[in-house]
Design a protein around this motif. Structure first.
Motif, PDB file in Angstrom:
ATOM      1  N   ILE A  86       0.809  -1.211   0.000  1.00 42.69           N
ATOM      2  CA  ILE A  86       0.000   0.000   0.000  1.00 42.69           C
ATOM      3  C   ILE A  86       0.852   1.276   0.000  1.00 42.69           C
ATOM      4  CG2 ILE A  86      -0.273   0.427   2.500  1.00 42.69           C
ATOM      5  CD1 ILE A  86      -3.304   0.793   1.895  1.00 42.69           C
ATOM      6  N   ARG A  87       2.131   1.146   0.238  1.00 44.33           N
ATOM      7  CA  ARG A  87       2.997   2.329   0.339  1.00 44.33           C
ATOM      8  C   ARG A  87       2.993   3.189  -0.929  1.00 44.33           C
ATOM      9  NH1 ARG A  87       8.340   0.420   3.830  1.00 44.33           N
ATOM     10  NH2 ARG A  87       7.181  -0.684   5.475  1.00 44.33           N
ATOM     11  N   PRO A  88       3.084   2.594  -2.136  1.00 49.17           N
ATOM     12  CA  PRO A  88       3.034   3.436  -3.335  1.00 49.17           C
ATOM     13  C   PRO A  88       1.722   4.208  -3.465  1.00 49.17           C
ATOM     14  CG  PRO A  88       3.861   1.253  -3.870  1.00 49.17           C
ATOM     15  CD  PRO A  88       3.332   1.184  -2.470  1.00 49.17           C
ATOM     16  N   VAL A  89       0.628   3.608  -3.017  1.00 47.37           N
ATOM     17  CA  VAL A  89      -0.679   4.268  -3.048  1.00 47.37           C
ATOM     18  C   VAL A  89      -0.691   5.461  -2.096  1.00 47.37           C
ATOM     19  CG1 VAL A  89      -3.136   3.998  -2.537  1.00 47.37           C
ATOM     20  CG2 VAL A  89      -1.886   2.149  -3.678  1.00 47.37           C
ATOM     21  N   LEU A  94      -0.640  11.295  -0.856  1.00 40.57           N
ATOM     22  CA  LEU A  94      -0.001  12.313  -0.017  1.00 40.57           C
ATOM     23  C   LEU A  94       0.935  13.216  -0.815  1.00 40.57           C
ATOM     24  CD1 LEU A  94       0.945  10.079   3.059  1.00 40.57           C
ATOM     25  CD2 LEU A  94      -0.738  11.932   3.085  1.00 40.57           C
ATOM     26  N   GLU A  95       1.370  12.716  -1.976  1.00 41.28           N
ATOM     27  CA  GLU A  95       2.393  13.391  -2.775  1.00 41.28           C
ATOM     28  C   GLU A  95       3.640  13.658  -1.930  1.00 41.28           C
ATOM     29  OE1 GLU A  95       0.485  16.867  -4.410  1.00 41.28           O
ATOM     30  OE2 GLU A  95      -0.368  15.712  -6.058  1.00 41.28           O
ATOM     31  N   ASP A  96       3.977  12.666  -1.129  1.00 44.64           N
ATOM     32  CA  ASP A  96       5.107  12.771  -0.207  1.00 44.64           C
ATOM     33  C   ASP A  96       5.386  11.371   0.330  1.00 44.64           C
ATOM     34  OD1 ASP A  96       7.090  13.726   1.449  1.00 44.64           O
ATOM     35  OD2 ASP A  96       5.797  15.023   2.652  1.00 44.64           O
ATOM     36  N   THR A  97       6.523  11.207   0.986  1.00 45.01           N
ATOM     37  CA  THR A  97       6.820   9.937   1.644  1.00 45.01           C
ATOM     38  C   THR A  97       5.849   9.718   2.793  1.00 45.01           C
ATOM     39  OG1 THR A  97       9.174  10.139   1.128  1.00 45.01           O
ATOM     40  CG2 THR A  97       8.565   8.631   2.921  1.00 45.01           C
ATOM     41  N   PRO A  98       5.132   8.593   2.841  1.00 43.23           N
ATOM     42  CA  PRO A  98       4.178   8.358   3.926  1.00 43.23           C
ATOM     43  C   PRO A  98       4.875   8.020   5.240  1.00 43.23           C
ATOM     44  CG  PRO A  98       4.232   6.469   2.447  1.00 43.23           C
ATOM     45  CD  PRO A  98       5.097   7.523   1.834  1.00 43.23           C
ATOM     46  N   VAL A  99       4.323   8.571   6.309  1.00 45.30           N
ATOM     47  CA  VAL A  99       4.859   8.354   7.658  1.00 45.30           C
ATOM     48  C   VAL A  99       3.703   7.981   8.582  1.00 45.30           C
ATOM     49  CG1 VAL A  99       5.966   9.454   9.651  1.00 45.30           C
ATOM     50  CG2 VAL A  99       6.757   9.981   7.332  1.00 45.30           C
ATOM     51  N   LEU A 100       3.841   6.865   9.305  1.00 43.17           N
ATOM     52  CA  LEU A 100       2.840   6.489  10.293  1.00 43.17           C
ATOM     53  C   LEU A 100       2.889   7.457  11.463  1.00 43.17           C
ATOM     54  CD1 LEU A 100       3.385   2.620  10.567  1.00 43.17           C
ATOM     55  CD2 LEU A 100       1.347   3.751   9.658  1.00 43.17           C
ATOM     56  N   ASP A 133      -2.742  19.935   6.637  1.00 42.43           N
ATOM     57  CA  ASP A 133      -3.744  18.867   6.724  1.00 42.43           C
ATOM     58  C   ASP A 133      -3.468  17.688   5.797  1.00 42.43           C
ATOM     59  OD1 ASP A 133      -4.342  19.864   4.256  1.00 42.43           O
ATOM     60  OD2 ASP A 133      -6.315  20.676   4.797  1.00 42.43           O
ATOM     61  N   ASN A 134      -2.222  17.476   5.423  1.00 41.95           N
ATOM     62  CA  ASN A 134      -1.877  16.381   4.528  1.00 41.95           C
ATOM     63  C   ASN A 134      -1.786  15.065   5.304  1.00 41.95           C
ATOM     64  OD1 ASN A 134      -1.270  15.189   2.071  1.00 41.95           O
ATOM     65  ND2 ASN A 134       0.929  15.583   2.239  1.00 41.95           N
ATOM     66  N   LEU A 135      -2.967  14.559   5.695  1.00 47.69           N
ATOM     67  CA  LEU A 135      -3.069  13.311   6.446  1.00 47.69           C
ATOM     68  C   LEU A 135      -4.184  12.463   5.851  1.00 47.69           C
ATOM     69  CD1 LEU A 135      -2.715  15.703   9.077  1.00 47.69           C
ATOM     70  CD2 LEU A 135      -1.890  13.516   9.953  1.00 47.69           C
ATOM     71  N   VAL A 136      -3.953  11.172   5.813  1.00 48.82           N
ATOM     72  CA  VAL A 136      -4.912  10.234   5.242  1.00 48.82           C
ATOM     73  C   VAL A 136      -5.044   9.030   6.177  1.00 48.82           C
ATOM     74  CG1 VAL A 136      -5.335   8.615   3.332  1.00 48.82           C
ATOM     75  CG2 VAL A 136      -4.490  10.923   2.853  1.00 48.82           C
ATOM     76  N   SER A 137      -6.270   8.583   6.389  1.00 47.78           N
ATOM     77  CA  SER A 137      -6.504   7.404   7.218  1.00 47.78           C
ATOM     78  C   SER A 137      -6.755   6.183   6.358  1.00 47.78           C
ATOM     79  CB  SER A 137      -7.681   7.645   8.162  1.00 47.78           C
ATOM     80  OG  SER A 137      -7.341   8.625   9.122  1.00 47.78           O
ATOM     81  N   VAL A 138      -6.315   5.041   6.862  1.00 48.77           N
ATOM     82  CA  VAL A 138      -6.426   3.755   6.167  1.00 48.77           C
ATOM     83  C   VAL A 138      -7.329   2.852   7.011  1.00 48.77           C
ATOM     84  CG1 VAL A 138      -5.164   1.775   5.237  1.00 48.77           C
ATOM     85  CG2 VAL A 138      -4.085   4.053   5.265  1.00 48.77           C
ATOM     86  N   TRP A 139      -8.514   2.569   6.484  1.00 54.63           N
ATOM     87  CA  TRP A 139      -9.521   1.795   7.212  1.00 54.63           C
ATOM     88  C   TRP A 139      -9.634   0.405   6.595  1.00 54.63           C
ATOM     89  CZ3 TRP A 139     -12.933   3.452  11.208  1.00 54.63           C
ATOM     90  CH2 TRP A 139     -13.995   2.579  11.499  1.00 54.63           C
ATOM     91  N   LEU A 140      -9.422  -0.638   7.391  1.00 59.42           N
ATOM     92  CA  LEU A 140      -9.509  -2.005   6.914  1.00 59.42           C
ATOM     93  C   LEU A 140     -10.755  -2.678   7.478  1.00 59.42           C
ATOM     94  CD1 LEU A 140      -8.402  -4.613   5.573  1.00 59.42           C
ATOM     95  CD2 LEU A 140      -7.058  -4.983   7.673  1.00 59.42           C
ATOM     96  N   TYR A 223      -5.559   3.170  10.796  1.00 56.13           N
ATOM     97  CA  TYR A 223      -4.355   3.910  11.160  1.00 56.13           C
ATOM     98  C   TYR A 223      -4.239   5.117  10.242  1.00 56.13           C
ATOM     99  CZ  TYR A 223      -1.925   1.603   7.216  1.00 56.13           C
ATOM    100  OH  TYR A 223      -1.543   1.151   5.976  1.00 56.13           O
ATOM    101  N   THR A 224      -3.388   6.067  10.615  1.00 53.87           N
ATOM    102  CA  THR A 224      -3.264   7.318   9.870  1.00 53.87           C
ATOM    103  C   THR A 224      -1.823   7.548   9.445  1.00 53.87           C
ATOM    104  OG1 THR A 224      -5.140   8.312  11.014  1.00 53.87           O
ATOM    105  CG2 THR A 224      -3.595   9.826   9.983  1.00 53.87           C
ATOM    106  N   VAL A 225      -1.668   8.065   8.225  1.00 54.63           N
ATOM    107  CA  VAL A 225      -0.357   8.447   7.725  1.00 54.63           C
ATOM    108  C   VAL A 225      -0.358   9.930   7.371  1.00 54.63           C
ATOM    109  CG1 VAL A 225       0.272   6.176   6.840  1.00 54.63           C
ATOM    110  CG2 VAL A 225      -1.003   7.750   5.381  1.00 54.63           C
ATOM    111  N   LYS A 226       0.810  10.510   7.419  1.00 57.16           N
ATOM    112  CA  LYS A 226       0.982  11.908   7.035  1.00 57.16           C
ATOM    113  C   LYS A 226       2.127  12.007   6.039  1.00 57.16           C
ATOM    114  CE  LYS A 226       4.307  13.257  10.614  1.00 57.16           C
ATOM    115  NZ  LYS A 226       5.330  13.811   9.728  1.00 57.16           N
ATOM    116  N   GLY A 227       2.222  13.148   5.370  1.00 54.34           N
ATOM    117  CA  GLY A 227       3.371  13.387   4.525  1.00 54.34           C
ATOM    118  C   GLY A 227       4.594  13.679   5.380  1.00 54.34           C
ATOM    119  N   LYS A 228       5.748  13.196   4.956  1.00 57.45           N
ATOM    120  CA  LYS A 228       6.981  13.378   5.735  1.00 57.45           C
ATOM    121  C   LYS A 228       7.274  14.850   6.011  1.00 57.45           C
ATOM    122  CE  LYS A 228      11.851  11.942   5.793  1.00 57.45           C
ATOM    123  NZ  LYS A 228      12.900  11.196   5.049  1.00 57.45           N
TER     124      LYS A 228
END
Length: 247
Positions: A86-89, A94-100, A133-140, A223-228
């Motif tokens: 899922i990292r490339p997605v 995010l148009e940035d390196t994802p960070v947990l 506000d460059n944050l995205v949540s991943v819901w499984l 869980y949530t990721v943000k841009g680096k």
């Protein structure tokens, strides 16, 4: 995996995107069974329905709403949050390196049968403190999710709207009283989720969920990721836990 141009456009326009059957069912079952053990024994840290709604009714005091800090609980949870496919997605949206960011979400979310409460319209960014506000949540979805057991509902495009403080109430919940809010709420949408489906949604997107009126618990992983480049504000809850770079 990478998103197609149309998928990326859909996410940017609507603020959310469903990735059907992204996670392996065997993994979902393993996560689900482990989560049930932690829920059964109320292994801390947890959040109860009483804490969430601010009501001290006894039934709400003993009803778990979420298992917190799951990254640190077990290698099974940790492995899903560090999933490489899922990292490339995430990098695309995010148009940035994802960070947990382990300070927010990082949870097993539940809607317990009959004793859960409704989740009102809100933006997750309301209690997060970052430079942008460059944050995205991943819901499984670990099993089927639908209206009766509390599937997520979204207001498409609401992540792009600049709201006034008067449009919110209480714990910054989106008020259903103003006419302009009512018109937006009428545009709400939801989709039935199956085991293994993943939903990506923007931190500013308005969303809600019904209480669970069925006889089975609904258990999900978020869980949530943000841009680096998006740093947390020092001294806030958002900076209180480690961050994990998903290079």
């Amino acid at each position: 995996m990478k998103l197609s141009t149309s998928q990326l456009e859909q996410f940017n326009t609507d603020g959310f995107l469903v990735l059907r059957q992204f996670a392996d069912h065997e993994l979902c079952n393993t996560i689900l069974e482990l989560a049930k053990v932690h829920l059964k024994y109320k292994i801390p840290p947890i959040e109860t329905e009483s804490e969430y709604v601010g009501d001290d009714k006894e039934v709400l005091k003993v009803t778990v709403r979420r298992l917190r800090q799951v990254y640190q609980r077990d290698i099974v949870f940790k492995t899903w949050m560090e999933n490489e496919e899922i990292r490339p997605v995430l990098e695309q949206v995010l148009e940035d390196t994802p960070v947990l960011t382990l300070a927010h979400h990082n949870s097993i979310m539940t809607k317990m049968p009959h004793t859960s409460t409704e989740t009102s319209w809100h933006q997750d960014i309301r209690y997060w403190n970052f430079e942008n506000d460059n944050l995205v949540s991943v819901w499984l979805a670990l099993d089927e999710e639908y209206d009766e057991n509390g599937v997520l509902e979204f207001i498409p495009g609401s992540h792009k709207i600049q709201f006034s403080p008067e449009q919110f109430e209480g714990k910054q919940y989106f008020s259903a009283t103003p006419k302009e809010n009512q018109r937006l709420i009428e545009k709400k949408t939801s989709t039935v989720l199956q085991k293994g489906d993943v939903v990506l949604f923007h931190g500013r997107l308005l969303h809600r969920a019904n209480k669970n009126s069925t006889d089975q618990a609904k258990i999900s992983f978020v869980y949530t990721v943000k841009g680096k480049k998006n740093r947390s504000i020092e001294g806030t809850r958002s900076s209180a836990h480690p961050e994990i770079s998903l290079k």
